[in-house]
Design a protein around this motif. Sequence first.
Motif, PDB file in Angstrom:
ATOM      1  N   ASP A 113       0.865  -1.179   0.000  1.00  0.00           N
ATOM      2  CA  ASP A 113       0.000   0.000   0.000  1.00  0.00           C
ATOM      3  C   ASP A 113       0.908   1.237   0.000  1.00  0.00           C
ATOM      4  OD1 ASP A 113      -1.717   2.080   0.503  1.00  0.00           O
ATOM      5  OD2 ASP A 113      -2.289   1.413   2.531  1.00  0.00           O
ATOM      6  N   THR A 139      -0.132   4.398  -0.425  1.00  0.00           N
ATOM      7  CA  THR A 139      -0.898   5.625  -0.216  1.00  0.00           C
ATOM      8  C   THR A 139      -0.084   6.678   0.529  1.00  0.00           C
ATOM      9  OG1 THR A 139      -2.945   4.321  -0.189  1.00  0.00           O
ATOM     10  CG2 THR A 139      -3.054   6.572   0.679  1.00  0.00           C
ATOM     11  N   MET A 160       2.331   8.382  -1.863  1.00  0.00           N
ATOM     12  CA  MET A 160       1.687   9.286  -2.791  1.00  0.00           C
ATOM     13  C   MET A 160       1.272  10.585  -2.094  1.00  0.00           C
ATOM     14  SD  MET A 160       1.987   7.717  -5.595  1.00  0.00           S
ATOM     15  CE  MET A 160       0.920   8.602  -6.727  1.00  0.00           C
ATOM     16  N   ILE A 210       0.541   1.741 -10.191  1.00  0.00           N
ATOM     17  CA  ILE A 210      -0.132   2.104  -8.936  1.00  0.00           C
ATOM     18  C   ILE A 210      -1.621   2.192  -9.218  1.00  0.00           C
ATOM     19  CG2 ILE A 210      -0.354   3.854  -7.136  1.00  0.00           C
ATOM     20  CD1 ILE A 210       2.556   4.613  -7.659  1.00  0.00           C
ATOM     21  N   ARG A 211      -2.404   1.360  -8.526  1.00  0.00           N
ATOM     22  CA  ARG A 211      -3.834   1.267  -8.799  1.00  0.00           C
ATOM     23  C   ARG A 211      -4.647   1.488  -7.522  1.00  0.00           C
ATOM     24  NH1 ARG A 211      -4.254  -0.782 -13.836  1.00  0.00           N
ATOM     25  NH2 ARG A 211      -2.629  -2.191 -14.622  1.00  0.00           N
ATOM     26  N   ASP A 212      -5.859   1.987  -7.708  1.00  0.00           N
ATOM     27  CA  ASP A 212      -6.814   2.050  -6.607  1.00  0.00           C
ATOM     28  C   ASP A 212      -7.400   0.654  -6.411  1.00  0.00           C
ATOM     29  OD1 ASP A 212      -6.472   4.767  -6.196  1.00  0.00           O
ATOM     30  OD2 ASP A 212      -8.075   5.312  -7.588  1.00  0.00           O
ATOM     31  N   ARG A 254      -7.273   1.973  -1.460  1.00  0.00           N
ATOM     32  CA  ARG A 254      -5.919   2.499  -1.269  1.00  0.00           C
ATOM     33  C   ARG A 254      -5.131   2.455  -2.577  1.00  0.00           C
ATOM     34  NH1 ARG A 254      -5.250   4.947   3.601  1.00  0.00           N
ATOM     35  NH2 ARG A 254      -3.101   4.180   3.867  1.00  0.00           N
ATOM     36  N   LYS A 255      -4.018   3.179  -2.585  1.00  0.00           N
ATOM     37  CA  LYS A 255      -3.087   3.144  -3.714  1.00  0.00           C
ATOM     38  C   LYS A 255      -2.161   1.944  -3.521  1.00  0.00           C
ATOM     39  CE  LYS A 255      -4.424   7.160  -5.442  1.00  0.00           C
ATOM     40  NZ  LYS A 255      -5.108   7.269  -6.760  1.00  0.00           N
ATOM     41  N   MET A 303       0.595  -1.031  -5.115  1.00  0.00           N
ATOM     42  CA  MET A 303       1.643  -1.259  -6.127  1.00  0.00           C
ATOM     43  C   MET A 303       2.288  -2.606  -5.892  1.00  0.00           C
ATOM     44  SD  MET A 303       5.232   0.867  -6.293  1.00  0.00           S
ATOM     45  CE  MET A 303       5.519   1.735  -7.807  1.00  0.00           C
TER      46      MET A 303
END
Length: 461
Positions: free
Chosen positions: A265, A267, A270, A408-410, A422-423, A425
């Motif tokens: 995660d 997040t 970011m 990087i995906r939601d 969450r972001k 990867m």
Amino acid sequence: MPDYKHFPLADTAEGLTEAEIIDWKVKPGDEVTVNQIVVEVETAKAAVELPIPWAGVVTELLVEPGQTVEVGTPILTVDVDPQGAAAVNGSGSAASAVSAETTETAEAAEADADEMKPLVGYGSKTTVAKRRARKSQATPAAPAPEPVQAVTVVAPRPASEQAAPAGYVPLAKPPVRKLAKELGIDLRTVAGSAEGGVITREDVRRAADGTAETASAAPQPVTAEYDPATRERRVPIRGVRKATANAMVGSAFTAPHVTEFLTIDVTPMMELRQKLKGAPQFSGVKLTPLVIAAKAVCLAARRTPDVNAVWDESSGEIVYKDYVHLGIAAATPRGLVVPKVRDADRKSLAELAGDIGELTAVARDGKTPPEAMLNGTFTITNVGVFGVDTGTPIINPGESAILALGAIRDMPWVVDGELAVRKVMQLSLSFDHRVIDGQQGSQFLADVGELLADPAVAITY
């Protein structure tokens, strides 16, 4: 008299043996100055612009765009004395000087090529090739013939070769050229039997015996060809693509690869990135997840130096390096290149952002100098920019590990027992199992993941 110098293709980096002429920046008749860019070539490393170490007037381009020539082959001729200041001394005979110059030019051509052995762009050498002294006896004055007719830079072409394209240069190594000179053979009339049309000693000897095939025309540049019948297009394997293929095959079948994966995660990373983008030290630079990952790699390598070591088969040693020359894999129109950020471990986050931004921009323009891609210790490849989640990257030769960054995906993620968006990867680490055991590889990957998931951990390193 004009004073011709032959500009040979120089070795622009370690181990290069040939390059393809991409584009000439000058044409016959152009005046050039010292260190002026005259040609762009593509080597096995990258596209490179070559400067010339002399001033003068371009008289002949010896190689056509699209041709591949060996290092040391003359590719350009320059008249460094276009005014003919050294043609006649006092009342001496111009015709006598022309005769002497014509006699010695064939021998001087090879000497001129040997004169320019070092990397171009640093000026000419202080020593020059020795030539036979010219005869100084006085003769009745006579009108000097035109320079182009009076002095030949190379031996005259035979009639059978008049149809050859202008600028054809036969491919032959120096010992073969020397043998041809001793036997009085013009290499441009000999068909090379080795791969790529390279002329061998045997070819020269057969030519001397009259049993060799003659080269009726110069080889044409090989280009992509489309066959409408098969609906296929064939592109020659050369340049960066050829070098990359050889390196990857060598690595894949030499180093025992192990690849591990980690989903994190990011997040907090970011959020930190968004906060830092407005800071003064990041003004004018692009702070990307790749930059933050680069910093994390440098920090994690301190705790696991094995990932920054290399297996030296020749010496039977593992070499641990007290510096990180960080390679950043970049996709370019010519193929994959990996320029290095030197001493990345000693740079701040803002300095890394600036260096990585500059390296990738230059790489995409195809202008990365070969020396910028040498002596890396660790590589990052960002497959996430293509929307890819993960991969199993191949280690670059001379290194022991490579990290791939995914997109990087939601995604749904459990945070404090609650489901949240969450972001997220994925990371993948390939490493050489001769140097790095599973424990060290796993520890390094976990450290990188923790630093990206919670950048505040960096203060504990």
